[in-house]
Design a protein around this motif. Sequence first.
Motif, mmCIF file in Angstrom:
data_model
loop_
_atom_site.group_PDB
_atom_site.id
_atom_site.type_symbol
_atom_site.label_atom_id
_atom_site.label_comp_id
_atom_site.label_asym_id
_atom_site.label_seq_id
_atom_site.Cartn_x
_atom_site.Cartn_y
_atom_site.Cartn_z
ATOM 1 N N LEU A 275 -28.747 13.413 52.690
ATOM 2 C CA LEU A 275 -29.307 14.621 52.088
ATOM 3 C C LEU A 275 -30.369 15.242 52.983
ATOM 4 N N LEU A 276 -31.120 14.400 53.692
ATOM 5 C CA LEU A 276 -32.156 14.911 54.576
ATOM 6 C C LEU A 276 -31.580 15.508 55.859
ATOM 7 N N LEU A 277 -30.587 14.836 56.440
ATOM 8 C CA LEU A 277 -30.066 15.230 57.745
ATOM 9 C C LEU A 277 -28.889 16.200 57.649
ATOM 10 N N ARG A 278 -27.995 15.973 56.689
ATOM 11 C CA ARG A 278 -26.816 16.842 56.526
ATOM 12 C C ARG A 278 -26.578 17.079 55.037
ATOM 13 N N PRO A 279 -27.351 17.959 54.426
ATOM 14 C CA PRO A 279 -27.235 18.175 52.978
ATOM 15 C C PRO A 279 -25.874 18.678 52.533
ATOM 16 N N GLN A 280 -25.093 19.266 53.459
ATOM 17 C CA GLN A 280 -23.760 19.732 53.098
ATOM 18 C C GLN A 280 -22.741 18.602 53.100
ATOM 19 N N GLY A 281 -23.134 17.393 53.515
ATOM 20 C CA GLY A 281 -22.226 16.258 53.567
ATOM 21 C C GLY A 281 -21.937 15.861 55.002
ATOM 22 N N LEU A 282 -21.628 14.594 55.209
ATOM 23 C CA LEU A 282 -21.379 14.086 56.561
ATOM 24 C C LEU A 282 -20.111 14.646 57.171
ATOM 25 N N PHE A 283 -19.143 14.995 56.328
ATOM 26 C CA PHE A 283 -17.820 15.356 56.835
ATOM 27 C C PHE A 283 -17.441 16.802 56.540
ATOM 28 N N ALA A 284 -18.412 17.629 56.188
ATOM 29 C CA ALA A 284 -18.087 19.015 55.823
ATOM 30 C C ALA A 284 -19.100 19.971 56.409
ATOM 31 N N ARG A 285 -18.613 21.160 56.738
ATOM 32 C CA ARG A 285 -19.498 22.250 57.131
ATOM 33 C C ARG A 285 -19.655 23.244 55.999
ATOM 34 N N ARG A 286 -18.655 23.274 55.142
ATOM 35 C CA ARG A 286 -18.686 24.183 53.986
ATOM 36 C C ARG A 286 -18.347 23.375 52.758
ATOM 37 N N ALA A 287 -18.599 23.950 51.599
ATOM 38 C CA ALA A 287 -18.326 23.233 50.352
ATOM 39 C C ALA A 287 -16.850 23.019 50.163
ATOM 40 N N VAL A 288 -16.031 24.006 50.558
ATOM 41 C CA VAL A 288 -14.586 23.886 50.394
ATOM 42 C C VAL A 288 -13.945 24.270 51.701
ATOM 43 N N ARG A 289 -12.995 23.441 52.179
ATOM 44 C CA ARG A 289 -12.323 23.723 53.442
ATOM 45 C C ARG A 289 -10.852 23.978 53.188
#
Length: 289
Positions: A275-289
């Motif tokens: 959450l601190l380093l990659r709040p969008q998730g470790l494996f995503a750049r957007r919420a929906v791909r």
Amino acid sequence: MSTLQAALAGVLLGGLYALMAAGVSVTWGVLRIINLAHFGLILVSAYLTFQLASSWGWDPILTLVITVPAMFVLGGVLQWGYDRVGISELNSLLASFGLLIMCVQLVSNVWSADFRRMSAAVNPYATASVPLGRLIFPVTTLLASGIAVVLIAGAQFALRRTFTGRALRAFAEDRTIASAFGIDHRRLGVLLGALSGATAAVSGMLFALANALTPATAFEWFGTVFAVVILGGVGHLTGTLAAGLLVGVLSGVVSVLLSPAAAPFVLFSAIVLALLLRPQGLFARRAVR
């Protein structure tokens, strides 16, 4: 060798975590609904699998012909209800938690709070294993991992390659513009909720294959499943699968190297860092791909 065995077993178990998380992740990412009632559908499905196998002698996997349609309908009805009342993201968390409590109480009333487990006579999968050299893989986790990969890959393909999937992605990106182009978000939302319910049925069956059941089991899934959702990226299906495998490996290895009690601490520490380093998730750049 024990660490390697634990890591590989964690990978296989992580498939089940990913499948449990997929329904929560995609409805949260696309529909902005935090549907805790999904855990209730998994729990009810697990008990229905137990009942059909124990009382009627059905093969546990064949119980899906009953549980999948039933949860498909219930999932669609739940989403229809959420949409009809215009529930917000935060309120969906509270309302769906209430529905989860109702599911837990229903299970307690019907099956009692005692432990329930399918016997070996009706569930041969629980005692079967596949040896590979000095490593041993339980059939139940092999099934869970394989089915999870197939279903999540199929869902990802549908989201990217079909008209309905593209419509859902467009709706997730911008609801106003999607509606202006004629996308019926209510019908699509009900369909997505129904499909999420169907995955809950499969998850419940797979869980019942390898584990004893109690009504309180639903609450035990919270931490692990939300860890998978957050680490994978909300609404990101392939990320959910990768995060499930990661969480499974992490839990398995920590349990062997340190202790089972240390696994939750390490897991939630990883969530905080994510959450601190990659709040969008470790494996995503957007919420929906």
